[in-house]
Design an enzyme around this catalytic site. Structure first.
Site, short mmCIF file in Angstrom:
data_model
loop_
_atom_site.label_atom_id
_atom_site.label_comp_id
_atom_site.label_asym_id
_atom_site.label_seq_id
_atom_site.Cartn_x
_atom_site.Cartn_y
_atom_site.Cartn_z
CB SER A 104 44.01 -85.74 0.79
OG SER A 104 43.74 -86.17 2.16
CG HIS A 105 38.11 -85.45 2.03
ND1 HIS A 105 37.97 -86.16 1.11
CD2 HIS A 105 36.69 -84.84 1.98
CE1 HIS A 105 36.90 -86.45 0.56
NE2 HIS A 105 36.10 -85.53 1.21
#
Length: 129
Positions: free
Chosen positions: A11-12
């Protein structure tokens, strides 16, 4: 048996990735190898191909690894990470086109039953992007 398919969550946001991995562990247990990575090299939102590669290597076994990503940049960096692996490993790593949290839980559930990599990804992808 060659092991249980591993799951990598990318995930970012490090908090999102860690939270999704925590859900996997709480709902499926610790028998499925699960790793997470998030954030760019300086700790801001983003992803890092080297950290993704390391997460893949951290859960690697001959059964393979399913990678779940949150946004396009994460997918691109996951593809770069897979290209960094040797051919034998990269052939057994798949990016699943599935929602990151629900997909990770479903993938891990399928893996816990001993399903092969293609079936693990197919189960997660049934949820849709």
């Amino acid at each position: 048996m060659t092991g249980i398919v591993g799951v990598v969550i990318v995930s970012h946001s490090p908090k999102v990735a860690e939270g999704a991995a925590d859900m996997v562990r709480q709902m499926v247990g610790g028998e499925v190898p699960c790793a997470w990575t998030g954030g760019n090299p300086i700790g801001e939102l983003g992803t890092d191909p080297l950290k993704i590669r390391d997460a893949i290597n951290g859960v690697w076994n001959e059964a393979g690894v399913a990678v779940l990503v949150d946004l396009g940049g994460a997918e691109m960096n996951a593809e770069m990470a897979i290209e960094m692996l040797d051919d034998a490993r990269s052939a057994k790593v798949r990016i699943c086109n599935a929602p990151i949290v629900e997909g990770a839980v479903v993938a891990a559930t399928e893996a816990s039953g001993g399903a092969p990599l293609d079936a693990v990804c197919a189960a997660a992808e049934e949820l849709g992007p």
